[in-house]
Design an enzyme around this catalytic site. Structure first.
Site, PDB file in Angstrom:
ATOM      1  N   HIS A  11       9.765 -46.972   8.308  1.00  0.00           N
ATOM      2  CA  HIS A  11      10.268 -48.285   7.913  1.00  0.00           C
ATOM      3  C   HIS A  11      11.135 -48.879   9.006  1.00  0.00           C
ATOM      4  CE1 HIS A  11      11.366 -51.696   5.479  1.00  0.00           C
ATOM      5  NE2 HIS A  11      10.411 -51.312   4.665  1.00  0.00           N
ATOM      6  N   GLY A  12      10.675 -49.997   9.513  1.00  0.00           N
ATOM      7  CA  GLY A  12      11.458 -50.739  10.512  1.00  0.00           C
ATOM      8  C   GLY A  12      11.435 -50.134  11.901  1.00  0.00           C
ATOM      9  N   ARG A  15      -0.223 -53.078  -3.382  1.00  0.00           N
ATOM     10  CA  ARG A  15       0.842 -53.580  -4.255  1.00  0.00           C
ATOM     11  C   ARG A  15       0.280 -54.119  -5.556  1.00  0.00           C
ATOM     12  NH1 ARG A  15       5.982 -55.123  -2.964  1.00  0.00           N
ATOM     13  NH2 ARG A  15       6.724 -54.233  -1.023  1.00  0.00           N
ATOM     14  N   GLU A  33      -0.023 -45.778  -0.098  1.00  0.00           N
ATOM     15  CA  GLU A  33       1.330 -46.023  -0.623  1.00  0.00           C
ATOM     16  C   GLU A  33       1.191 -46.817  -1.895  1.00  0.00           C
ATOM     17  OE1 GLU A  33       4.002 -48.334   1.717  1.00  0.00           O
ATOM     18  OE2 GLU A  33       3.872 -46.941   3.364  1.00  0.00           O
ATOM     19  N   GLU A  59       9.103 -38.777   2.655  1.00  0.00           N
ATOM     20  CA  GLU A  59       9.182 -39.697   3.787  1.00  0.00           C
ATOM     21  C   GLU A  59      10.576 -40.296   3.757  1.00  0.00           C
ATOM     22  OE1 GLU A  59       6.116 -42.674   4.154  1.00  0.00           O
ATOM     23  OE2 GLU A  59       7.369 -43.883   5.486  1.00  0.00           O
ATOM     24  N   HIS A 104      -0.542 -49.936   1.720  1.00  0.00           N
ATOM     25  CA  HIS A 104       0.227 -50.068   0.477  1.00  0.00           C
ATOM     26  C   HIS A 104      -0.493 -51.041  -0.447  1.00  0.00           C
ATOM     27  CE1 HIS A 104       4.487 -51.020  -1.376  1.00  0.00           C
ATOM     28  NE2 HIS A 104       3.586 -50.738  -2.297  1.00  0.00           N
ATOM     29  N   ARG A 136      -0.722 -58.550  -2.593  1.00  0.00           N
ATOM     30  CA  ARG A 136      -0.374 -59.637  -1.671  1.00  0.00           C
ATOM     31  C   ARG A 136      -0.961 -59.435  -0.281  1.00  0.00           C
ATOM     32  NH1 ARG A 136       6.005 -58.429  -0.687  1.00  0.00           N
ATOM     33  NH2 ARG A 136       6.038 -58.590  -2.937  1.00  0.00           N
ATOM     34  N   ASN A 170       0.324 -48.167   9.627  1.00  0.00           N
ATOM     35  CA  ASN A 170       0.237 -48.958   8.402  1.00  0.00           C
ATOM     36  C   ASN A 170      -0.407 -50.318   8.742  1.00  0.00           C
ATOM     37  OD1 ASN A 170       1.018 -50.986   6.485  1.00  0.00           O
ATOM     38  ND2 ASN A 170       2.438 -49.533   5.593  1.00  0.00           N
ATOM     39  N   THR A 181       9.267 -52.904   1.128  1.00  0.00           N
ATOM     40  CA  THR A 181       9.906 -51.841   0.337  1.00  0.00           C
ATOM     41  C   THR A 181      11.367 -51.715   0.763  1.00  0.00           C
ATOM     42  OG1 THR A 181       7.777 -50.756   0.515  1.00  0.00           O
ATOM     43  CG2 THR A 181       9.545 -49.500  -0.487  1.00  0.00           C
ATOM     44  N   HIS A 195      -0.128 -55.446   7.330  1.00  0.00           N
ATOM     45  CA  HIS A 195       0.132 -56.817   7.786  1.00  0.00           C
ATOM     46  C   HIS A 195      -1.034 -57.444   8.543  1.00  0.00           C
ATOM     47  CE1 HIS A 195       3.725 -56.589   5.707  1.00  0.00           C
ATOM     48  NE2 HIS A 195       4.259 -55.660   6.467  1.00  0.00           N
TER      49      HIS A 195
HETATM   50  N1  PXP Z   1       6.775 -46.274   5.025  1.00  0.00           N
HETATM   51  C1  PXP Z   1       6.838 -46.871   3.823  1.00  0.00           C
HETATM   52  C2  PXP Z   1       6.982 -45.998   2.613  1.00  0.00           C
HETATM   53  C3  PXP Z   1       6.750 -48.268   3.695  1.00  0.00           C
HETATM   54  O1  PXP Z   1       6.809 -48.840   2.477  1.00  0.00           O
HETATM   55  C4  PXP Z   1       6.566 -49.039   4.862  1.00  0.00           C
HETATM   56  C5  PXP Z   1       6.420 -50.531   4.741  1.00  0.00           C
HETATM   57  O2  PXP Z   1       5.256 -50.842   4.062  1.00  0.00           O
HETATM   58  C6  PXP Z   1       6.476 -48.379   6.102  1.00  0.00           C
HETATM   59  C7  PXP Z   1       6.613 -46.998   6.158  1.00  0.00           C
HETATM   60  C8  PXP Z   1       6.216 -49.116   7.366  1.00  0.00           C
HETATM   61  O3  PXP Z   1       7.289 -49.955   7.654  1.00  0.00           O
HETATM   62  P1  PXP Z   1       7.139 -50.994   8.848  1.00  0.00           P
HETATM   63  O4  PXP Z   1       6.053 -51.948   8.466  1.00  0.00           O
HETATM   64  O5  PXP Z   1       8.485 -51.633   8.901  1.00  0.00           O
HETATM   65  O6  PXP Z   1       6.793 -50.213  10.077  1.00  0.00           O
END
Ligand code: PXP
Length: 245
Positions: A191-192, A46, A71, A152, A44, A50, A8, A102, A11
């Site tokens: 996520h995380g 948004r 996303e 997911e 993603h 952002r 992803n 998210t 950032h």
């Molecule tokens: N999966 C989804 C659906 C998400 O919304 C995000 C965050 O944008 C991620 C995975 C990736 O999360 P992280 O940036 O914490 O690795």
């Protein structure tokens, strides 16, 4: 390997937007991720734009060689963008303006008819739809019933627990993954996730794809710092000696 990494790149765009510059370009990061072995790229888009913007999505769709996963929230605006852009996958996520990232899974059960309409609209043009949900059997069943081909699983709660206190979250994710696979769904998670906590998630047999962003961007910033400072010094010294003119 039978487990894929989708990087992803949101950032990288966050950093660009912080200064309103054209760099760093998330598209360049996507190309670098693929050269390093990533199997796909996730972004993603948004509602408030952002980080990733509409241009990024169009260019990523053109240049990503592996899977491009968009996303997005389940809104009319986003469905229209997805249909026009045709990413390989769309992952529907809940989106709240005030959230930093998210925060929870999608409530497929609570808005079944709406999600089903969105899944149908996307599937009808050949986009594979994934739903980002908690490892709750009722949400998994609803996801299969509305026609998603993938879920997911939200690993945020697992990731936020300190090491040694993650057993119950890990069990829920493993059970959820097995349940979903039993319903014929492809299973991703994310996520995380970090290098420190990814191992047990990557070991879940039914899970075939991980979506990871923030930790990779953070690691890239730190591990790339030495080279970036050296390159800047080099540019300065060349300028000073007249070579840069
Ligand atoms: N999966 C989804 C659906 C998400 O919304 C995000 C965050 O944008 C991620 C995975 C990736 O999360 P992280 O940036 O914490 O690795």
């Amino acid at each position: 390997m039978d487990i894929a990494l989708h990087v992803n790149i949101d950032h990288v765009a966050t950093l660009r937007q912080a200064r309103g510059t054209r760099y760093p370009d998330p598209v360049e990061a996507a190309l670098a991720a693929e050269r390093a072995g990533a199997h796909g790229i996730t972004a993603h888009l948004r509602e408030d734009r952002r980080h990733v913007n509409d241009r990024d999505i169009r260019v990523l769709r053109e240049v990503v060689q592996g899977t491009f996963n968009l996303e997005m929230a389940a809104t009319d605006e986003m469905i229209a963008i997805a249909i026009a852009t045709r990413p390989h996958h769309v992952t529907l996520v809940p989106e709240r303006r005030e959230e930093r990232t998210t925060e929870g899974g999608l409530d497929v059960l609570g808005q079944r008819a709406h999600i089903e309409r969105c899944v149908r609209a996307l599937s009808s043009v050949g986009i594979r739809v994934s739903l980002f949900i908690a490892p709750d059997p009722a949400q998994i069943d609803a996801s299969a019933e509305v026609g998603a081909v993938q879920i997911e699983l939200h690993t945020g709660e697992y990731a936020h627990e300190p090491a040694g206190r993650r057993a119950s979250q890990l069990l829920a994710l493993a059970k959820g993954a097995a349940h979903a696979a039993g319903r014929g769904l492809r299973v991703a998670a994310g996520h995380g996730l970090t290098r420190e906590n990814v191992g047990p998630i990557a070991a879940i047999p039914a899970c075939v794809e991980l979506n990871i962003g923030h930790a990779i961007v953070a690691d890239a910033v730190i591990s790339g710092f030495d080279g970036a400072v050296r390159a800047m010094l080099d540019a300065m010294y060349r300028g000073r000696s007249g070579a840069g003119r």
